[in-house]
Design a protein around this motif. Structure first.
Motif, PDB file in Angstrom:
ATOM      1  N   LEU A  34      43.925  34.186  47.031  1.00 54.77           N
ATOM      2  CA  LEU A  34      43.505  33.120  47.934  1.00 54.77           C
ATOM      3  C   LEU A  34      43.842  31.746  47.351  1.00 54.77           C
ATOM      4  O   LEU A  34      44.398  30.885  48.037  1.00 54.77           O
ATOM      5  CB  LEU A  34      42.002  33.232  48.212  1.00 54.77           C
ATOM      6  CG  LEU A  34      41.391  32.232  49.179  1.00 54.77           C
ATOM      7  CD1 LEU A  34      42.023  32.363  50.564  1.00 54.77           C
ATOM      8  CD2 LEU A  34      39.887  32.449  49.266  1.00 54.77           C
ATOM      9  N   VAL A  35      43.526  31.549  46.084  1.00 57.29           N
ATOM     10  CA  VAL A  35      43.835  30.274  45.428  1.00 57.29           C
ATOM     11  C   VAL A  35      45.346  30.059  45.385  1.00 57.29           C
ATOM     12  O   VAL A  35      45.838  28.984  45.765  1.00 57.29           O
ATOM     13  CB  VAL A  35      43.230  30.221  44.001  1.00 57.29           C
ATOM     14  CG1 VAL A  35      43.766  29.022  43.228  1.00 57.29           C
ATOM     15  CG2 VAL A  35      41.709  30.184  44.068  1.00 57.29           C
ATOM     16  N   ASN A  36      46.081  31.054  44.944  1.00 61.13           N
ATOM     17  CA  ASN A  36      47.532  30.913  44.832  1.00 61.13           C
ATOM     18  C   ASN A  36      48.187  30.652  46.184  1.00 61.13           C
ATOM     19  O   ASN A  36      49.058  29.786  46.302  1.00 61.13           O
ATOM     20  CB  ASN A  36      48.148  32.149  44.168  1.00 61.13           C
ATOM     21  CG  ASN A  36      47.787  32.262  42.706  1.00 61.13           C
ATOM     22  OD1 ASN A  36      47.440  31.277  42.059  1.00 61.13           O
ATOM     23  ND2 ASN A  36      47.840  33.466  42.178  1.00 61.13           N
ATOM     24  N   ASP A  37      47.792  31.394  47.201  1.00 59.84           N
ATOM     25  CA  ASP A  37      48.364  31.206  48.534  1.00 59.84           C
ATOM     26  C   ASP A  37      48.021  29.830  49.097  1.00 59.84           C
ATOM     27  O   ASP A  37      48.860  29.175  49.711  1.00 59.84           O
ATOM     28  CB  ASP A  37      47.890  32.296  49.500  1.00 59.84           C
ATOM     29  CG  ASP A  37      48.474  33.667  49.186  1.00 59.84           C
ATOM     30  OD1 ASP A  37      49.383  33.763  48.332  1.00 59.84           O
ATOM     31  OD2 ASP A  37      48.007  34.651  49.797  1.00 59.84           O
ATOM     32  N   THR A  38      46.787  29.401  48.877  1.00 65.15           N
ATOM     33  CA  THR A  38      46.368  28.090  49.379  1.00 65.15           C
ATOM     34  C   THR A  38      47.151  26.976  48.699  1.00 65.15           C
ATOM     35  O   THR A  38      47.622  26.043  49.353  1.00 65.15           O
ATOM     36  CB  THR A  38      44.859  27.889  49.173  1.00 65.15           C
ATOM     37  OG1 THR A  38      44.160  28.904  49.889  1.00 65.15           O
ATOM     38  CG2 THR A  38      44.406  26.517  49.653  1.00 65.15           C
ATOM     39  N   LEU A  39      47.306  27.072  47.393  1.00 64.05           N
ATOM     40  CA  LEU A  39      48.054  26.049  46.673  1.00 64.05           C
ATOM     41  C   LEU A  39      49.530  26.058  47.068  1.00 64.05           C
ATOM     42  O   LEU A  39      50.145  24.995  47.183  1.00 64.05           O
ATOM     43  CB  LEU A  39      47.897  26.233  45.159  1.00 64.05           C
ATOM     44  CG  LEU A  39      46.496  25.959  44.615  1.00 64.05           C
ATOM     45  CD1 LEU A  39      46.443  26.221  43.118  1.00 64.05           C
ATOM     46  CD2 LEU A  39      46.046  24.540  44.935  1.00 64.05           C
ATOM     47  N   SER A  40      50.065  27.228  47.303  1.00 64.74           N
ATOM     48  CA  SER A  40      51.455  27.328  47.745  1.00 64.74           C
ATOM     49  C   SER A  40      51.629  26.671  49.111  1.00 64.74           C
ATOM     50  O   SER A  40      52.595  25.909  49.329  1.00 64.74           O
ATOM     51  CB  SER A  40      51.869  28.800  47.793  1.00 64.74           C
ATOM     52  OG  SER A  40      53.170  28.926  48.294  1.00 64.74           O
ATOM     53  N   MET A  41      50.725  26.950  50.034  1.00 66.39           N
ATOM     54  CA  MET A  41      50.798  26.341  51.368  1.00 66.39           C
ATOM     55  C   MET A  41      50.588  24.829  51.288  1.00 66.39           C
ATOM     56  O   MET A  41      51.243  24.066  51.999  1.00 66.39           O
ATOM     57  CB  MET A  41      49.770  26.973  52.306  1.00 66.39           C
ATOM     58  CG  MET A  41      50.154  28.361  52.758  1.00 66.39           C
ATOM     59  SD  MET A  41      49.037  29.031  54.000  1.00 66.39           S
ATOM     60  CE  MET A  41      47.593  29.394  53.009  1.00 66.39           C
ATOM     61  N   ALA A  42      49.688  24.392  50.426  1.00 68.83           N
ATOM     62  CA  ALA A  42      49.432  22.964  50.271  1.00 68.83           C
ATOM     63  C   ALA A  42      50.680  22.249  49.754  1.00 68.83           C
ATOM     64  O   ALA A  42      51.013  21.155  50.210  1.00 68.83           O
ATOM     65  CB  ALA A  42      48.259  22.738  49.317  1.00 68.83           C
TER      66      ALA A  42
END
Length: 81
Positions: A34-42
């Motif tokens: 969740l953290v990795n995907d969110t940071l990637s999208m951000a």
């Protein structure tokens, strides 16, 4: 407490040490993803990392609270054995 939380509590109380270990590992992996995907999208959306993490904080707090409950239950099972 609503019925979903009551069911969840009963399930945790009845879970074996091995089941708790598996659930904890899966929840930790989910949190990391969740953290990795969110940071990637951000990054793709050109948002600041701090903004993305701030938006994610309520979800992370809930995951961390659940992990704490699971680890406490696991510790109780370990102490009982």
């Amino acid at each position: 407490m609503d019925s979903a939380n009551e069911t969840e509590s009963r399930s945790i109380e009845q879970a074996t040490f091995e089941e708790l270990t598996e659930i904890i590992a899966e929840l930790e992996q989910y949190r990391e993803r969740l953290v990795n995907d969110t940071l990637s999208m951000a990054q793709r959306a050109k948002l600041m990392k701090s903004q993305a993490l701030a938006a994610l904080e309520p979800s992370l707090a809930q995951i961390d609270a659940n992990l704490e409950v699971l680890r406490e239950r696991q510790a109780v099972l370990t102490a009982d054995n």
